[in-house]
Write a protein that holds these residues in place. Structure first.
Motif, PDB file in Angstrom:
ATOM      1  N   ASN A   1       2.602   1.845  -3.358  1.00  0.00           N
ATOM      2  CA  ASN A   1       1.224   2.481  -4.018  1.00  0.00           C
ATOM      3  C   ASN A   1       0.811   3.540  -4.274  1.00  0.00           C
ATOM      4  O   ASN A   1       0.763   4.417  -5.081  1.00  0.00           O
ATOM      5  CB  ASN A   1       0.259   1.116  -4.831  1.00  0.00           C
ATOM      6  N   GLN A   2       0.759   4.324  -3.045  1.00  0.00           N
ATOM      7  CA  GLN A   2       0.608   4.997  -2.240  1.00  0.00           C
ATOM      8  C   GLN A   2       1.542   6.977  -2.453  1.00  0.00           C
ATOM      9  O   GLN A   2       1.185   7.685  -2.471  1.00  0.00           O
ATOM     10  CB  GLN A   2      -0.552   5.576  -1.413  1.00  0.00           C
ATOM     11  N   GLU A   3       2.506   5.521  -1.890  1.00  0.00           N
ATOM     12  CA  GLU A   3       3.719   7.141  -1.540  1.00  0.00           C
ATOM     13  C   GLU A   3       5.211   6.966  -2.501  1.00  0.00           C
ATOM     14  O   GLU A   3       6.187   7.711  -2.633  1.00  0.00           O
ATOM     15  CB  GLU A   3       4.611   7.013  -0.887  1.00  0.00           C
TER      16      GLU A   3
ATOM     17  N   THR B   1       0.451  -1.315   0.084  1.00  0.00           N
ATOM     18  CA  THR B   1      -0.216  -0.178   0.180  1.00  0.00           C
ATOM     19  C   THR B   1       1.161   1.546  -0.160  1.00  0.00           C
ATOM     20  O   THR B   1       0.168   1.925  -0.738  1.00  0.00           O
ATOM     21  CB  THR B   1      -1.322  -0.121   1.402  1.00  0.00           C
TER      22      THR B   1
END
Length: 65
Positions: free
Chosen positions: A52-54, A49
């Motif tokens: 993917n996000q940062e 996660t």
């Protein structure tokens, strides 16, 4: 570190390169990643996660053969 998708993580602080190896055998290097981001990534509840996000869409990367 346990992750369903990520097998290993490494970081070269001098070059600011984050290397991520996936369970499928693929390896990617993310370029110009600050040490602070690496530490946040390494201690994240979910590595996938966080990646993917940062990281994925914020840093240039290259595949390693």
């Amino acid at each position: 570190m346990t992750s369903e998708s990520i097998a290993a993580v490494g970081y070269d602080a001098d070059r600011r390169v984050l290397e991520v190896e996936f369970h499928n055998g693929r390896v990617y290097q993310y370029l110009d990643v600050p040490k602070k981001i690496y530490w946040q990534f390494a201690s994240a509840k979910s590595l996938g996660t966080f990646l993917n996000q940062e990281i994925r869409d914020r840093y240039d990367f290259r595949a390693v053969d």
